[in-house]
Design an enzyme around this catalytic site. Structure first.
Site, mmCIF file in Angstrom:
data_model
loop_
_atom_site.group_PDB
_atom_site.id
_atom_site.type_symbol
_atom_site.label_atom_id
_atom_site.label_comp_id
_atom_site.label_asym_id
_atom_site.label_seq_id
_atom_site.Cartn_x
_atom_site.Cartn_y
_atom_site.Cartn_z
ATOM 1 N N ARG A 21 0.833 -1.215 0.000
ATOM 2 C CA ARG A 21 0.000 0.000 0.000
ATOM 3 C C ARG A 21 0.865 1.262 0.000
ATOM 4 N NH1 ARG A 21 -2.049 3.024 4.259
ATOM 5 N NH2 ARG A 21 -4.046 4.089 3.898
ATOM 6 N N VAL A 23 3.989 1.579 -1.029
ATOM 7 C CA VAL A 23 4.698 1.722 -2.311
ATOM 8 C C VAL A 23 3.745 2.328 -3.350
ATOM 9 C CG1 VAL A 23 5.778 0.466 -4.233
ATOM 10 C CG2 VAL A 23 6.361 -0.135 -1.871
ATOM 11 N N VAL A 24 2.513 1.796 -3.387
ATOM 12 C CA VAL A 24 1.555 2.264 -4.395
ATOM 13 C C VAL A 24 1.163 3.719 -4.120
ATOM 14 C CG1 VAL A 24 -0.774 1.938 -5.347
ATOM 15 C CG2 VAL A 24 0.687 -0.048 -4.903
ATOM 16 N N ASP A 128 10.901 -14.955 10.208
ATOM 17 C CA ASP A 128 12.104 -15.527 10.844
ATOM 18 C C ASP A 128 13.011 -14.462 11.474
ATOM 19 O OD1 ASP A 128 11.111 -17.869 9.769
ATOM 20 O OD2 ASP A 128 12.442 -17.838 8.027
ATOM 21 N N ARG A 212 10.328 -29.543 43.213
ATOM 22 C CA ARG A 212 10.094 -28.372 44.072
ATOM 23 C C ARG A 212 8.654 -27.870 43.980
ATOM 24 N NH1 ARG A 212 15.354 -26.414 42.862
ATOM 25 N NH2 ARG A 212 14.536 -25.022 41.280
ATOM 26 N N ARG A 253 2.268 -17.611 10.390
ATOM 27 C CA ARG A 253 2.477 -16.682 9.277
ATOM 28 C C ARG A 253 1.249 -15.821 8.976
ATOM 29 N NH1 ARG A 253 5.947 -19.968 5.415
ATOM 30 N NH2 ARG A 253 4.341 -19.709 3.846
HETATM 31 O O1 F6P Z 1 10.689 -18.258 6.044
HETATM 32 C C1 F6P Z 1 9.432 -18.311 6.608
HETATM 33 C C2 F6P Z 1 9.044 -19.725 6.934
HETATM 34 O O2 F6P Z 1 7.770 -19.706 7.530
HETATM 35 C C3 F6P Z 1 10.037 -20.496 7.802
HETATM 36 O O3 F6P Z 1 9.917 -20.173 9.167
HETATM 37 C C4 F6P Z 1 9.672 -21.927 7.488
HETATM 38 O O4 F6P Z 1 10.767 -22.782 7.694
HETATM 39 C C5 F6P Z 1 9.315 -21.855 6.026
HETATM 40 O O5 F6P Z 1 8.973 -20.496 5.754
HETATM 41 C C6 F6P Z 1 8.191 -22.739 5.610
HETATM 42 O O6 F6P Z 1 8.026 -22.618 4.232
HETATM 43 P P1 F6P Z 1 6.804 -23.197 3.403
HETATM 44 O O7 F6P Z 1 5.612 -22.326 3.702
HETATM 45 O O8 F6P Z 1 7.234 -23.077 1.992
HETATM 46 O O9 F6P Z 1 6.576 -24.580 3.882
#
Ligand code: F6P
Length: 319
Positions: A21, A23-24, A128, A212, A253
């Site tokens: 967004r 960039v556009v 990551d 404990r 993700r």
């Molecule tokens: O780089 C992001 C990532 O989610 C990594 O943490 C994970 O190893 C990889 O991509 C998984 O990739 P894919 O979605 O292609 O299985």
């Protein structure tokens, strides 16, 4: 400069849409025509282009994923594939390309510049957080919020049943997600690729705490270190807890980007357009402290991002 293009590539990360967004909208305000490339480098090879107007990006800041879609393109990893992509790009008549993605995608961008002199600017986006020279990559903050929310929920059931949970998180070869999630949820142990694990010592420590009176145990393991099943095999019968495994997987993700990821993405998007306009290409926009700076892609790609292992000590100390 009249026309620029933007693409998202590799694993999606929450906040990518906010970057598109910016960039556009900033591009249009600066008098540019902005073209979206669908499906990352695969779409560049196929010439899968779409003109993006101001209105086409309304209401996307709050959406996870990427409206341009993405891919991991094997063909683009070959010289021939990149030559095909460069040809399509030149036919498009664009004079700059913003690449939003992780290390593999930024490597591709750098090669497009080196081999075909395509003016590229990279924006680091990967849950990551393994891209050097930038404190944060787009998506890691949202990801960590998802992970700690999941761990908190697991803690409820772990305490109720007096169980151990081994929680496997993503991160590819980096332990950043595991370390930061473990630190901020008070996990009993964090297993990451950057630090060798001594399972006997770890089991002894957990058993001591169990004796404990501790009623739950959370072990966070980075996928790049070991699988949760391997960790369970090493520990299960030694720690005095019944054990369960949770692999968080791709849930890490998705989701609505946090405030932090939105700001990061919007500001990086603007800075990427500025870098193109000023001809400072073959660079990546990076957040260093509170400043947004341009770093040569060659430097980014030749340096491995290091984890701050003082945080590992701290996670152990505070657990
Ligand atoms: O780089 C992001 C990532 O989610 C990594 O943490 C994970 O190893 C990889 O991509 C998984 O990739 P894919 O979605 O292609 O299985």
């Amino acid at each position: 400069m009249k026309r620029v293009a933007v693409l998202t590539s590799g694993g999606d990360a929450p906040g990518m849409n906010a970057a598109i967004r910016a960039v556009v909208r900033y591009g249009v305000k600066k008098g540019l025509e902005v073209i979206g490339v669908r499906r990352g480098y695969a779409g560049l090879i196929d010439g899968d282009f779409v003109k993006l107007e101001y209105k086409d990006v309304s209401g996307i800041t709050e959406k996870g994923g990427t409206i341009l879609r993405t891919s991991r393109c094997e063909e683009f990893k070959t010289e021939a594939g990149r030559a095909r992509a460069a040809k399509k790009f030149k036919e498009l008549g664009a004079e700059g390309l913003v690449v939003i993605g992780g290390e593999g995608s930024l490597t591709g961008a750098h090669l497009l510049y080196e081999e075909h002199k395509i003016p590229v600017v990279g924006i680091p986006a990967s849950i990551d957080n393994d891209i050097s020279y930038t404190d944060k990559s787009i998506g890691v903050d949202t990801c960590l919020n998802t992970v700690i929310d999941a761990i908190q929920k697991l803690k409820d059931t772990a305490s109720s049943h007096e169980r151990a949970f081994i929680v496997e998180v993503m991160g590819r070869n980096s332990g950043y997600i595991a370390l930061m999630a473990g630190l901020t949820t008070g996990a009993e142990a964090v297993i990451i690729p950057e630090v060798p694990v001594d399972y006997s010592q770890l089991a002894e420590r957990i058993l001591e705490e169990r004796k404990r009176g501790k009623i739950n145990c959370i072990i966070v393991v980075a996928e790049g270190s070991a699988s949760a099943y391997t960790v369970a095999r090493h520990l299960e019968y030694k720690i005095g807890y019944e054990t369960r495994i949770t692999i968080l997987g791709h849930i890490q993700r998705g989701g609505v980007p946090t405030f932090f990821d939105r700001e990061l993405a919007l500001r990086m998007g603007v800075e990427a357009v500025n870098a193109l306009l000023e001809g400072e290409v073959d660079t990546m926009i990076a957040l260093q402290g509170t400043e947004y700076v341009r770093v040569p892609l060659a430097n980014v790609l030749s340096t491995k991002k290091k984890l701050d292992l003082r945080l590992y000590e701290l996670a152990y100390l505070l657990s």
